[in-house]
Design a protein around this motif. Structure first.
Motif: not given
Length: 347
Positions: A171, A178-179, A181, A185-187, A189-190, A192-193
């Motif tokens: 991470k 984003l960390r 947030h 999460l949207n698709e 962002q998800l 990327e995470m």
């Protein structure tokens, strides 16, 4: 050595006969203490007993609860700061110094290894504000306990704990916004995470000769039924250490506070994790967590569904979440009193 019943350890031996307030002989001199004997002492309202001096002569075991909690918290805070340094090093250089992990983690494990009240540990840590650093350490410490319950050697437990502490190191490569947030999460962002698992694998491989901690970082979101990520592995394809860290991570993650709902109870989360052991999470690891965590609830206080406060006296092996409890001077068997349930555990 005069010892409170809540401080007794498995294998302690009574130095003298034990009698209750009515003069009834409860346990004879020389009895080896295990959870059954502790429950018996509690049922007879016996607070202190004399035990033979322990072979290791540990000082930690003689600390009262408040002193131990302070020692635990001080070391936990120091270890969290050490992990933060490791994380920042990975953020700036793409790797970290392995010796820093050992230097920070080993002293903490020495403390919890001598004082095995894992529930007090989880309650104490649950009072902290959750962030990436203390989440990682909580996962590492709980992984240590689970590994020991599964019969791994001391050295293996340490390696599993270290892998647990490093499971989210990837991470460091995720954008800070984003960390941090907090909402759904949207698709994009998800997606990327989820890359943190691969990033973690790369960082650990560049930092340590042992590939196993890197595999744990890669696989800790894989699920037994193949629904996990990043590779959709199934049970037989997942490393055993990854299965342990996955359960610890799930438990710690689910006990984190929600902005709207507050902090869920340890027992409620344990029930949910128990259900996940029938598909997503490894059943053997989940059973180890449940079967060994619940005995540590003995002697703790709990809130019942009717609002009353009870003390847990004995765990029911045929119905994990319905123990024998004591409310004032009355004993209630929750496996019989089906209208009542345990709602929350506290110190």
């Amino acid at each position: 050595m005069r010892t409170h019943v809540m401080e007794l350890q498995d294998g302690d031996r009574l130095k003298t006969d034990v009698f209750n307030n009515a003069g009834l002989h409860v346990l004879p001199k020389g009895t080896s203490i295990h959870k059954e004997e502790i429950a018996l002492l509690i049922r007879h309202s016996i607070d202190y007993v004399d035990i033979e001096l322990r072979e290791d002569g540990t000082v930690l075991s003689q600390l009262d609860r408040s002193d131990f909690q302070k020692l635990l918290k001080d070391n936990f805070d120091s270890t969290v700061k050490g992990y933060q340094s490791i994380f920042l090093e990975a953020l700036t250089t793409g790797k970290f110094n392995q010796s820093m992990v050992d230097d920070k983690l080993k002293p903490m494990l020495e403390i919890i290894d001598q004082k095995k009240d894992v529930v007090s540990l989880l309650i104490t840590f649950g009072e902290e504000d959750v962030n990436l650093y203390n989440h990682a350490l909580q996962v590492g410490l709980l992984s240590y306990y689970i590994a020991s319950w599964l019969g791994y050697s001391r050295d293996e437990c340490y390696e599993i704990s270290k892998a647990g502490c490093l499971h989210d190191i990837g991470k460091s490569k995720i954008r800070q916004e984003l960390r941090n947030h907090t909402g759904p999460l949207n698709e994009a962002q998800l997606d990327e995470m989820r890359r943190h698992t691969r990033y973690g694998y790369e960082i650990i491989r560049d930092s340590m000769p042992d590939e196993v901690p890197a595999l744990v970082a890669l696989q800790h979101h894989e699920r037994e039924d193949g629904t996990g990520f990043p590779q959709g592995l199934k049970a037989e394809e997942i490393h055993p250490y990854s299965k342990i860290v996955a359960v610890a991570n799930m438990y710690v993650e689910m006990t984190a506070p929600d902005r709207l709902k507050g902090r869920p109870g340890l027992l409620a989360v344990l029930r949910e994790v128990y259900e996940l052991g029938f598909g997503e999470l490894n059943e053997k690891v989940v059973q180890a967590l449940v079967r060994h965590l619940l005995p540590h609830f003995v002697g703790k206080h709990a809130r019942l569904s009717n609002g009353e406060t009870a003390m847990i006296v004995w765990n029911n092996p045929s119905d994990y979440f319905r123990p024998l409890v004591k409310v004032n001077e009355q004993f209630l068997d929750l496996s019989v009193e089906r209208q009542l349930t345990l709602e929350e555990i506290f110190m």
